[in-house]
Design a protein around this motif. Structure first.
Motif, PDB file in Angstrom:
ATOM      1  N   VAL A  68      34.040  38.479  47.386  1.00 30.93           N
ATOM      2  CA  VAL A  68      35.079  39.445  46.955  1.00 30.93           C
ATOM      3  C   VAL A  68      36.501  38.876  47.074  1.00 30.93           C
ATOM      4  CG1 VAL A  68      33.716  41.535  47.379  1.00 30.93           C
ATOM      5  CG2 VAL A  68      35.051  40.549  49.259  1.00 30.93           C
ATOM      6  N   HIS A  69      36.651  37.563  47.230  1.00 31.18           N
ATOM      7  CA  HIS A  69      37.964  37.044  47.630  1.00 31.18           C
ATOM      8  C   HIS A  69      39.076  37.258  46.598  1.00 31.18           C
ATOM      9  CE1 HIS A  69      36.756  33.448  45.276  1.00 31.18           C
ATOM     10  NE2 HIS A  69      38.052  33.225  45.170  1.00 31.18           N
ATOM     11  N   ASP A  70      38.721  37.474  45.336  1.00 29.51           N
ATOM     12  CA  ASP A  70      39.770  37.651  44.317  1.00 29.51           C
ATOM     13  C   ASP A  70      39.879  39.079  43.789  1.00 29.51           C
ATOM     14  OD1 ASP A  70      41.120  35.217  44.165  1.00 29.51           O
ATOM     15  OD2 ASP A  70      39.654  34.323  42.810  1.00 29.51           O
ATOM     16  N   ILE A  71      39.245  40.052  44.447  1.00 28.91           N
ATOM     17  CA  ILE A  71      39.255  41.424  43.894  1.00 28.91           C
ATOM     18  C   ILE A  71      40.659  42.021  43.809  1.00 28.91           C
ATOM     19  CG2 ILE A  71      36.868  42.114  44.421  1.00 28.91           C
ATOM     20  CD1 ILE A  71      38.061  43.670  46.855  1.00 28.91           C
ATOM     21  N   GLY A  72      41.609  41.455  44.564  1.00 25.17           N
ATOM     22  CA  GLY A  72      42.990  41.942  44.483  1.00 25.17           C
ATOM     23  C   GLY A  72      43.597  41.731  43.100  1.00 25.17           C
ATOM     24  N   LYS A  73      42.947  40.873  42.287  1.00 30.47           N
ATOM     25  CA  LYS A  73      43.449  40.653  40.918  1.00 30.47           C
ATOM     26  C   LYS A  73      43.233  41.889  40.042  1.00 30.47           C
ATOM     27  CE  LYS A  73      43.194  35.624  40.682  1.00 30.47           C
ATOM     28  NZ  LYS A  73      42.470  34.482  40.084  1.00 30.47           N
ATOM     29  N   ILE A  74      42.548  42.888  40.565  1.00 30.74           N
ATOM     30  CA  ILE A  74      42.385  44.157  39.849  1.00 30.74           C
ATOM     31  C   ILE A  74      43.768  44.751  39.535  1.00 30.74           C
ATOM     32  CG2 ILE A  74      42.232  45.706  41.889  1.00 30.74           C
ATOM     33  CD1 ILE A  74      39.632  45.995  39.232  1.00 30.74           C
ATOM     34  N   THR A  97      50.287  38.254  43.929  1.00 32.20           N
ATOM     35  CA  THR A  97      50.163  39.441  44.803  1.00 32.20           C
ATOM     36  C   THR A  97      48.702  39.698  45.196  1.00 32.20           C
ATOM     37  OG1 THR A  97      49.893  40.959  42.927  1.00 32.20           O
ATOM     38  CG2 THR A  97      52.153  40.593  43.699  1.00 32.20           C
ATOM     39  N   HIS A  98      47.739  39.014  44.543  1.00 32.75           N
ATOM     40  CA  HIS A  98      46.338  39.436  44.729  1.00 32.75           C
ATOM     41  C   HIS A  98      45.796  39.312  46.161  1.00 32.75           C
ATOM     42  CE1 HIS A  98      45.246  35.172  43.858  1.00 32.75           C
ATOM     43  NE2 HIS A  98      44.113  35.434  44.475  1.00 32.75           N
ATOM     44  N   PRO A  99      46.211  38.315  46.962  1.00 35.75           N
ATOM     45  CA  PRO A  99      45.683  38.318  48.334  1.00 35.75           C
ATOM     46  C   PRO A  99      46.165  39.546  49.136  1.00 35.75           C
ATOM     47  CG  PRO A  99      46.537  36.144  47.758  1.00 35.75           C
ATOM     48  CD  PRO A  99      47.000  37.092  46.689  1.00 35.75           C
ATOM     49  N   GLN A 121      44.806  34.974  53.389  1.00 36.27           N
ATOM     50  CA  GLN A 121      45.272  33.594  53.594  1.00 36.27           C
ATOM     51  C   GLN A 121      44.638  32.558  52.662  1.00 36.27           C
ATOM     52  OE1 GLN A 121      44.643  32.639  57.725  1.00 36.27           O
ATOM     53  NE2 GLN A 121      45.941  34.294  58.478  1.00 36.27           N
ATOM     54  N   HIS A 122      43.815  32.974  51.688  1.00 37.47           N
ATOM     55  CA  HIS A 122      43.048  31.945  50.960  1.00 37.47           C
ATOM     56  C   HIS A 122      43.873  31.080  50.013  1.00 37.47           C
ATOM     57  CE1 HIS A 122      42.532  34.935  47.631  1.00 37.47           C
ATOM     58  NE2 HIS A 122      42.209  33.911  46.875  1.00 37.47           N
ATOM     59  N   HIS A 123      45.144  31.445  49.762  1.00 39.12           N
ATOM     60  CA  HIS A 123      46.013  30.557  48.969  1.00 39.12           C
ATOM     61  C   HIS A 123      47.097  29.908  49.821  1.00 39.12           C
ATOM     62  CE1 HIS A 123      44.380  31.122  44.944  1.00 39.12           C
ATOM     63  NE2 HIS A 123      44.207  32.395  45.254  1.00 39.12           N
ATOM     64  N   GLU A 124      46.982  30.020  51.129  1.00 38.76           N
ATOM     65  CA  GLU A 124      47.910  29.291  52.002  1.00 38.76           C
ATOM     66  C   GLU A 124      47.492  27.821  52.006  1.00 38.76           C
ATOM     67  OE1 GLU A 124      50.500  30.667  53.037  1.00 38.76           O
ATOM     68  OE2 GLU A 124      50.149  32.786  53.412  1.00 38.76           O
ATOM     69  N   ALA A 150      36.988  25.412  48.789  1.00 38.62           N
ATOM     70  CA  ALA A 150      35.934  25.821  47.847  1.00 38.62           C
ATOM     71  C   ALA A 150      36.547  26.408  46.580  1.00 38.62           C
ATOM     72  CB  ALA A 150      35.006  26.836  48.515  1.00 38.62           C
ATOM     73  N   ASP A 151      37.624  27.164  46.742  1.00 41.24           N
ATOM     74  CA  ASP A 151      38.295  27.816  45.611  1.00 41.24           C
ATOM     75  C   ASP A 151      38.936  26.777  44.682  1.00 41.24           C
ATOM     76  OD1 ASP A 151      39.130  30.309  44.354  1.00 41.24           O
ATOM     77  OD2 ASP A 151      41.146  29.841  45.040  1.00 41.24           O
ATOM     78  N   VAL A 152      39.587  25.780  45.268  1.00 41.53           N
ATOM     79  CA  VAL A 152      40.232  24.730  44.465  1.00 41.53           C
ATOM     80  C   VAL A 152      39.171  23.940  43.694  1.00 41.53           C
ATOM     81  CG1 VAL A 152      41.486  22.531  44.626  1.00 41.53           C
ATOM     82  CG2 VAL A 152      42.304  24.525  45.894  1.00 41.53           C
TER      83      VAL A 152
HETATM   84 FE   LIG Z   1      42.626  33.813  44.737  1.00 38.68          FE
END
Ligand SMILES: [Fe+2]
Ligand SMILES: [Fe+2]
Length: 205
Positions: A68-74, A97-99, A121-124, A150-152
């Motif tokens: 669910v790490h990117d659900i903030g993109k909703i 803003t998604h995180p 913190q996943h884009h820090e 993993a995301d990159v």
């Molecule tokens: Fe993300």
């Protein structure tokens, strides 16, 4: 409702997993361009965590977080998510803003894992150049340092609306080049070991 015992604990765990997957699937209905991205990031993050020798309970949490790490993109308008060209600085600020959006939604749920914090913190980045708070080093929790790599890797290895897939080799070069600068050295090493052992299959190229 029947009493809780070990048997229906197993059942509840299944429902819990299914609920998390359903939230991810619901989000991905809106953002088909990144469909499967969250699941693949979850799988890769878990494989890295396993290579690092983390305990299974922690790996279980990393899987939940990854899915669910990117659900903030909703909260990001669809035309920005699917824009074929480069984003303007204003548009990128909205994506960034998604995180925080996901953090606000998840922060009051008492998971046994740091779900909201990791997603926040996943884009820090290790050197403080990431977002949203520009924190650095070990102020970034381990789960987030793993999820970040993993995301990159998954993002670079997959097609995006704004560019074709760059491929696994380029993705691995990126993390190697920035090991200890942007990316946690131990996480990077585990990811590279995973790749050289053939345990690295993103099924997205
Ligand atoms: Fe993300
Ligand atoms: Fe992502």
């Amino acid at each position: 409702m029947s009493e809780f015992n070990e048997q229906n604990f197993e059942g509840l765990l299944k429902v819990f997993n299914g609920t998390v997957e359903a939230i991810a699937a619901l989000y991905e209905k809106r953002d088909p361009y990144t469909a499967g991205h969250q699941r693949r990031v979850a799988q890769l993050a878990c494989a890295i965590a396993r290579k690092m020798g983390l305990p299974e309970e922690q790996i279980y949490g990393i899987h939940i977080i990854g899915v669910v790490h990117d659900i903030g993109k909703i909260a990001v308008p669809g035309d920005i998510l699917s824009k074929p060209g480069r984003l303007s600085p204003e548009e990128f600020n909205i994506v960034k803003t998604h995180p925080q959006v996901a953090y606000e939604v998840l922060r009051n749920l008492e998971f046994p894992w740091p779900v909201a914090e990791t997603i926040l913190q996943h884009h820090e980045r290790l050197d403080g150049s990431g977002y949203p708070n520009g924190i650095s080093g070990e102020a970034i929790i381990l789960e987030a340092r793993i999820l970040c790599v993993a995301d990159v890797i998954e993002s670079m290895a997959s097609h995006r609306p704004y560019r074709p897939a760059l491929g696994k080799e380029k993705a691995l070069n990126e993390i190697l080049k920035n090991k200890g600068i942007l990316y946690d050295p131990a996480v990077t090493d585990a990811c590279l070991r995973l790749s050289s052992n053939g345990g690295f299959n993103l099924n997205c190229e």
